[in-house]
Design an enzyme around this catalytic site. Sequence first.
Site: not given
Ligand code: E4P
Length: 218
Positions: A83
Amino acid sequence: MKFFVDTADVAEIKQLAASGLLDGVTTNPSLVAKSGRPMREVIAEICALVRGPVSAEVAATDYDGMLTEAHVLREIARNVTIKVPLTPDGLRACRRLADDGTMVNVTLCFSPAQALLAAKAGATFVSPFVGRLDDIGEHGMGLIADIMTIFRQYPYLKTEVLVASVRSPMHVVEAAKLGAHVATLPPAVLRQLFNHPLTDKGLAAFLADWKKAGLSIA
Ligand code: E4P
């Protein structure tokens, strides 16, 4: 639609994986930090529990640093997806990793133009954050609609839209109506998908009738 779970909590993942409904996992630096455990250990355990893609995010922000971290992370297991953030260096790293056959999830996408860049960089997944847009008074699901419309114009773009920052079952339903490929859900939201008061009420009535009649199957 594929369901990923958005957590680095191995116990939660183990439970949810047993449901047979889990297609993958996403983590981020905040979630790994929250687990209080070394990243390599956590990712290895998750990859052993889930066959599908497991996103492990780099912490470096420069191209060389991202590639160094990506090489360490992808050695952990075959289903590790690297990622990277949606920055110029992140997209450059994405292209390089994708050319090497590594799955890449481009994260922190907040505009259709950014999603298009991620697709052009060869991302396996692009992660638009709907909840965080809603939080600032914008329309998170509108972003998913725009990205799906754009990607449909160019069938040769193979990048999957991974709806992230999901806060409710309605986010999942709306994203599915738009044809988004994947939603990554916090464990609590994944569990909420099962719930309907009429299911509980109906089951209670069936069981009461069954008991009253004194019937048995086995
Ligand atoms: C996605 O890959 C992120 O880890 C995640 O969905 C972020 O979510 P949040 O805005 O609830 O922290």
